[in-house]
Motif scaffolding. Sequence first.
Motif, PDB file in Angstrom:
ATOM      1  N   GLY A  82      35.562  48.479  49.194  1.00 25.96           N
ATOM      2  CA  GLY A  82      36.268  49.626  49.687  1.00 25.96           C
ATOM      3  C   GLY A  82      37.167  49.256  50.755  1.00 25.96           C
ATOM      4  N   PHE A  83      37.603  48.026  50.929  1.00 22.72           N
ATOM      5  CA  PHE A  83      38.585  47.967  51.699  1.00 22.72           C
ATOM      6  C   PHE A  83      40.025  48.090  51.293  1.00 22.72           C
ATOM      7  N   GLU A  84      41.092  48.658  52.305  1.00 25.22           N
ATOM      8  CA  GLU A  84      42.410  48.895  51.885  1.00 25.22           C
ATOM      9  C   GLU A  84      43.241  47.618  51.837  1.00 25.22           C
ATOM     10  N   VAL A  85      43.692  47.336  50.595  1.00 30.34           N
ATOM     11  CA  VAL A  85      44.145  45.819  50.304  1.00 30.34           C
ATOM     12  C   VAL A  85      45.739  45.924  50.035  1.00 30.34           C
ATOM     13  N   THR A  86      46.308  44.976  50.619  1.00 30.61           N
ATOM     14  CA  THR A  86      47.985  44.937  49.929  1.00 30.61           C
ATOM     15  C   THR A  86      47.893  43.549  49.517  1.00 30.61           C
ATOM     16  N   SER A  87      48.351  43.361  48.382  1.00 29.16           N
ATOM     17  CA  SER A  87      48.412  42.021  47.911  1.00 29.16           C
ATOM     18  C   SER A  87      49.809  41.012  47.640  1.00 29.16           C
ATOM     19  N   ALA A  88      49.928  40.280  48.415  1.00 29.22           N
ATOM     20  CA  ALA A  88      51.015  39.688  48.353  1.00 29.22           C
ATOM     21  C   ALA A  88      51.217  38.100  47.765  1.00 29.22           C
ATOM     22  N   ASP A  89      52.024  37.789  47.279  1.00 27.45           N
ATOM     23  CA  ASP A  89      52.281  36.173  46.777  1.00 27.45           C
ATOM     24  C   ASP A  89      53.946  36.057  46.921  1.00 27.45           C
ATOM     25  N   GLY A  90      54.068  34.729  46.681  1.00 25.82           N
ATOM     26  CA  GLY A  90      55.486  34.319  46.478  1.00 25.82           C
ATOM     27  C   GLY A  90      55.840  34.040  45.111  1.00 25.82           C
ATOM     28  N   SER A  91      54.860  34.201  44.107  1.00 28.59           N
ATOM     29  CA  SER A  91      55.155  33.963  42.668  1.00 28.59           C
ATOM     30  C   SER A  91      54.850  35.334  41.961  1.00 28.59           C
ATOM     31  N   PRO A  92      55.951  35.762  41.596  1.00 25.71           N
ATOM     32  CA  PRO A  92      55.789  36.956  40.585  1.00 25.71           C
ATOM     33  C   PRO A  92      55.049  36.992  39.485  1.00 25.71           C
ATOM     34  N   VAL A  93      55.152  35.767  38.781  1.00 20.58           N
ATOM     35  CA  VAL A  93      54.221  35.449  37.609  1.00 20.58           C
ATOM     36  C   VAL A  93      52.875  35.639  37.960  1.00 20.58           C
ATOM     37  N   MET A  94      52.384  35.058  39.168  1.00 21.39           N
ATOM     38  CA  MET A  94      51.111  35.306  39.540  1.00 21.39           C
ATOM     39  C   MET A  94      50.728  36.955  40.002  1.00 21.39           C
ATOM     40  N   LEU A  95      51.853  37.521  40.550  1.00 19.21           N
ATOM     41  CA  LEU A  95      51.448  38.899  40.817  1.00 19.21           C
ATOM     42  C   LEU A  95      51.340  39.884  39.729  1.00 19.21           C
ATOM     43  N   GLY A  96      52.196  39.554  38.583  1.00 15.80           N
ATOM     44  CA  GLY A  96      52.293  40.264  37.426  1.00 15.80           C
ATOM     45  C   GLY A  96      50.660  40.134  36.641  1.00 15.80           C
ATOM     46  N   LYS A  97      50.145  38.705  36.872  1.00 19.69           N
ATOM     47  CA  LYS A  97      48.794  38.280  36.201  1.00 19.69           C
ATOM     48  C   LYS A  97      47.685  39.420  37.189  1.00 19.69           C
ATOM     49  N   ALA A  98      47.912  39.287  38.249  1.00 21.43           N
ATOM     50  CA  ALA A  98      46.994  39.865  39.177  1.00 21.43           C
ATOM     51  C   ALA A  98      46.815  41.378  38.905  1.00 21.43           C
ATOM     52  N   PHE A  99      48.175  42.293  38.781  1.00 18.23           N
ATOM     53  CA  PHE A  99      48.300  43.665  38.472  1.00 18.23           C
ATOM     54  C   PHE A  99      47.515  43.736  36.979  1.00 18.23           C
ATOM     55  N   GLU A 100      47.697  43.121  36.294  1.00 24.57           N
ATOM     56  CA  GLU A 100      47.050  42.966  35.016  1.00 24.57           C
ATOM     57  C   GLU A 100      45.587  43.159  35.154  1.00 24.57           C
ATOM     58  N   ASN A 101      45.132  42.028  35.699  1.00 29.95           N
ATOM     59  CA  ASN A 101      43.756  41.694  36.044  1.00 29.95           C
ATOM     60  C   ASN A 101      42.954  43.077  36.784  1.00 29.95           C
ATOM     61  N   ALA A 102      43.574  43.544  37.501  1.00 28.93           N
ATOM     62  CA  ALA A 102      42.978  44.619  38.445  1.00 28.93           C
ATOM     63  C   ALA A 102      43.165  45.851  37.579  1.00 28.93           C
ATOM     64  N   ARG A 103      44.187  46.059  36.829  1.00 28.37           N
ATOM     65  CA  ARG A 103      44.069  47.284  35.781  1.00 28.37           C
ATOM     66  C   ARG A 103      43.044  47.412  35.080  1.00 28.37           C
ATOM     67  N   LYS A 104      42.643  46.047  34.460  1.00 28.52           N
ATOM     68  CA  LYS A 104      41.447  45.917  33.329  1.00 28.52           C
ATOM     69  C   LYS A 104      40.141  46.312  34.278  1.00 28.52           C
ATOM     70  N   ARG A 105      40.320  46.374  35.367  1.00 23.37           N
ATOM     71  CA  ARG A 105      39.022  46.757  36.194  1.00 23.37           C
ATOM     72  C   ARG A 105      39.049  47.893  36.740  1.00 23.37           C
ATOM     73  N   ASN A 106      39.924  48.490  36.416  1.00 26.63           N
ATOM     74  CA  ASN A 106      40.131  50.110  37.005  1.00 26.63           C
ATOM     75  C   ASN A 106      40.997  50.063  38.485  1.00 26.63           C
ATOM     76  N   HIS A 107      41.609  49.077  38.885  1.00 27.66           N
ATOM     77  CA  HIS A 107      42.149  49.120  40.326  1.00 27.66           C
ATOM     78  C   HIS A 107      43.673  48.926  40.051  1.00 27.66           C
ATOM     79  N   ILE A 108      44.347  49.716  40.959  1.00 25.69           N
ATOM     80  CA  ILE A 108      45.720  49.670  41.097  1.00 25.69           C
ATOM     81  C   ILE A 108      46.083  48.699  42.266  1.00 25.69           C
ATOM     82  N   LEU A 109      46.759  47.560  41.988  1.00 32.27           N
ATOM     83  CA  LEU A 109      47.045  46.608  43.018  1.00 32.27           C
ATOM     84  C   LEU A 109      48.376  47.278  43.905  1.00 32.27           C
ATOM     85  N   ARG A 110      48.206  47.135  45.232  1.00 30.98           N
ATOM     86  CA  ARG A 110      49.537  47.457  45.868  1.00 30.98           C
ATOM     87  C   ARG A 110      50.153  45.975  46.139  1.00 30.98           C
ATOM     88  N   THR A 111      51.322  45.827  45.294  1.00 33.97           N
ATOM     89  CA  THR A 111      51.731  44.298  45.435  1.00 33.97           C
ATOM     90  C   THR A 111      53.076  44.412  46.193  1.00 33.97           C
TER      91      THR A 111
END
Length: 264
Positions: A82-111
């Motif tokens: 239930g936290f409000e989360v912003t997800s940052a990283d210096g690696s776009p490869v990591m961020l892409g994977k994180a977005f995909e992982n979150a989507r699979k779990r029904n969350h949209i990451l704010r990256t």
Amino acid sequence: MINTAVKQEFGSNPLKVRDTNHYQAEYVHSFVDRWDQLIDWDRRAESEGDFFIRLLQEQGARKVLDVATGTGFHSVQLLKAGFEVTSADGSPVMLGKAFENARKRNHILRTVHADWRWLNRDVHDYYDAVICLGNSFTHLHDEKDRRKALAEFYATLRHDGVLILDQRNYDAILDHQIEPRHNFYYCGDNVRATPEHMDDSLARFRYEFPGDEVFHLNMFPLRKQYMQRLLHEVGFQRVTTYGDFKETYRESEPDYFIHVAEKR
Ligand code: SAM
């Protein structure tokens, strides 16, 4: 710049690679794809329990900036809680994977794609908490980069904000030659994570996956007291350090230290 390299590249003398910018070249697609095998999400969630959620709740935090999103584990856990989360990283490869992982779990990451050293160039908001977890801060090889990054984390926190930053217990490896048990974060099956080389300014870890796939990370071995001093020096008023999620521990025992640095 997006790193499209398939293989890691450490050159002819890998032990010479002690460069803060090199993390981009270390997290190649193939390694990032393997990362979640290295960090089994279910087992990691089980071993961490609600430690970070409780810490954040005790601090009254609601709005959290995950500066080392990686493949998204903590961002997703916090969104679920239930936290409000912003997800940052210096690696776009990591961020892409994180977005995909979150989507699979029904969350949209704010990256946000942001290097910690210039975080406030890309992040224009204030947070109750900044988290930098999974032994990420160790990627900074120069003290000036560490100071700059901490100052940027400090600046994006509200006046009563908190930074939660963890690190491997390098003191135990440097001083006692203890091989960490790596059963907290590196919970995946069939993965061996071992220190291949250690000296005062380099911890080179080897990650072996089934099928003889091998990757490396060249990191800076942060000592616990040094890290606590840096946190105080950039302005944090109180630093509490946990060992493997416990407040009391014997120095050489924990695999990981977790620093909770309070601004007020
Ligand atoms: N927190 C995640 C976890 O626990 O699984 C990821 C940990 S991974 C070891 C370290 C992350 O820090 C990587 O995603 C890497 O891209 C990021 N990172 C390293 N140096 C960085 C820097 N200077 N600025 C922004 N991100 C950085």
